[in-house]
Design a protein around this motif. Structure first.
Motif, PDB file in Angstrom:
ATOM      1  N   ALA A  58       4.300  14.073  -0.923  1.00  0.00           N
ATOM      2  CA  ALA A  58       2.928  13.623  -1.124  1.00  0.00           C
ATOM      3  C   ALA A  58       2.018  13.881   0.070  1.00  0.00           C
ATOM      4  O   ALA A  58       0.808  13.694  -0.040  1.00  0.00           O
ATOM      5  N   VAL A  59       2.562  14.296   1.194  1.00  0.00           N
ATOM      6  CA  VAL A  59       1.730  14.478   2.383  1.00  0.00           C
ATOM      7  C   VAL A  59       1.128  15.869   2.418  1.00  0.00           C
ATOM      8  O   VAL A  59       1.699  16.834   1.904  1.00  0.00           O
ATOM      9  N   GLU A 104       2.551   1.582  -3.449  1.00  0.00           N
ATOM     10  CA  GLU A 104       1.646   1.995  -4.524  1.00  0.00           C
ATOM     11  C   GLU A 104       1.308   3.484  -4.458  1.00  0.00           C
ATOM     12  O   GLU A 104       0.946   4.087  -5.461  1.00  0.00           O
ATOM     13  N   LYS A 105       1.451   4.098  -3.273  1.00  0.00           N
ATOM     14  CA  LYS A 105       1.223   5.539  -3.169  1.00  0.00           C
ATOM     15  C   LYS A 105       2.295   6.333  -3.911  1.00  0.00           C
ATOM     16  O   LYS A 105       2.018   7.411  -4.434  1.00  0.00           O
ATOM     17  N   VAL A 106       3.505   5.807  -3.953  1.00  0.00           N
ATOM     18  CA  VAL A 106       4.600   6.546  -4.593  1.00  0.00           C
ATOM     19  C   VAL A 106       4.991   5.981  -5.955  1.00  0.00           C
ATOM     20  O   VAL A 106       5.806   6.568  -6.652  1.00  0.00           O
ATOM     21  N   SER A 107       4.408   4.869  -6.365  1.00  0.00           N
ATOM     22  CA  SER A 107       4.803   4.250  -7.635  1.00  0.00           C
ATOM     23  C   SER A 107       4.537   5.133  -8.860  1.00  0.00           C
ATOM     24  O   SER A 107       5.338   5.116  -9.798  1.00  0.00           O
ATOM     25  N   GLU A 163       0.835  -1.208   0.000  1.00  0.00           N
ATOM     26  CA  GLU A 163       0.000   0.000   0.000  1.00  0.00           C
ATOM     27  C   GLU A 163       0.870   1.259   0.000  1.00  0.00           C
ATOM     28  O   GLU A 163       0.620   2.200  -0.767  1.00  0.00           O
ATOM     29  N   ARG A 164       1.909   1.285   0.834  1.00  0.00           N
ATOM     30  CA  ARG A 164       2.807   2.442   0.854  1.00  0.00           C
ATOM     31  C   ARG A 164       3.562   2.586  -0.458  1.00  0.00           C
ATOM     32  O   ARG A 164       3.775   3.690  -0.948  1.00  0.00           O
TER      33      ARG A 164
END
Length: 169
Positions: A101-102, A35-38, A32-33
């Motif tokens: 991204a935050v 895929e957030k940055v992929s 999950e982590r």
């Protein structure tokens, strides 16, 4: 091995071993982590082949992390294991702390803190990777041996030249 190394290496490796075991047994949170940055990684130029199976990539990184962490902790090829963990630490730190991204002041502050902590761990791993445990480098040993050979040869030649030769009949 001195007491400091006997204590520091396992402590440095512990988080990698624990995180690696978690990635092997429960990869969902890690995927999950990732895929957030992929999407950003693909924009940067990471081939989609690496991001196509995030679950397998997570487990492979977990296995490498466990193996290198155990090697560092038990002093089996500690310099190599530390170098592997230092290389693995860079993408893990970026994936776990995506500052870009935050949203929100507190989340950004936490991500920056995690990024700094990851950088500090990486620096410690780099120090462990170059630690020769007080022994000189191979380059120094080769150069020193060559100097010693030349000095011995010069002393032998000087000693031989000053002695009168005996005649044998």
């Amino acid at each position: 091995m001195n007491v400091l190394r006997a204590f520091a290496r396992p402590m440095l490796a512990a988080s990698f071993v624990l995180d690696g075991v978690d990635a092997l047994t429960r990869p969902a949170r890690h995927v999950e982590r990732f895929e957030k940055v992929s999407p950003l990684l693909e924009k940067v130029g990471l081939p989609p082949v690496l991001t196509s199976d995030a679950r397998m990539l997570t487990r492979a990184c977990g296995a490498v992390s466990v193996a290198a962490g155990l090697g560092l902790a038990t002093s089996r090829a500690p310099r190599t294991c530390a170098a592997v963990l230092a290389g693995l630490n860079i993408p893990l730190t970026l994936v776990n702390n995506p500052v870009w991204a935050v949203k929100g002041k507190e989340a950004r502050k936490a991500a920056l803190s995690g990024l700094a902590r990851g950088g500090a761990v990486g620096a410690g791993l780099l120090l462990a990777a170059v630690d020769r445990e007080g022994r000189p480098s191979l380059t120094w040993r080769v150069a020193n041996r060559e100097k010693q050979r030349k000095a011995i040869a010069a002393a032998w030649a000087a000693g031989h030249a000053s002695r009168p030769r005996r005649r044998t009949a």
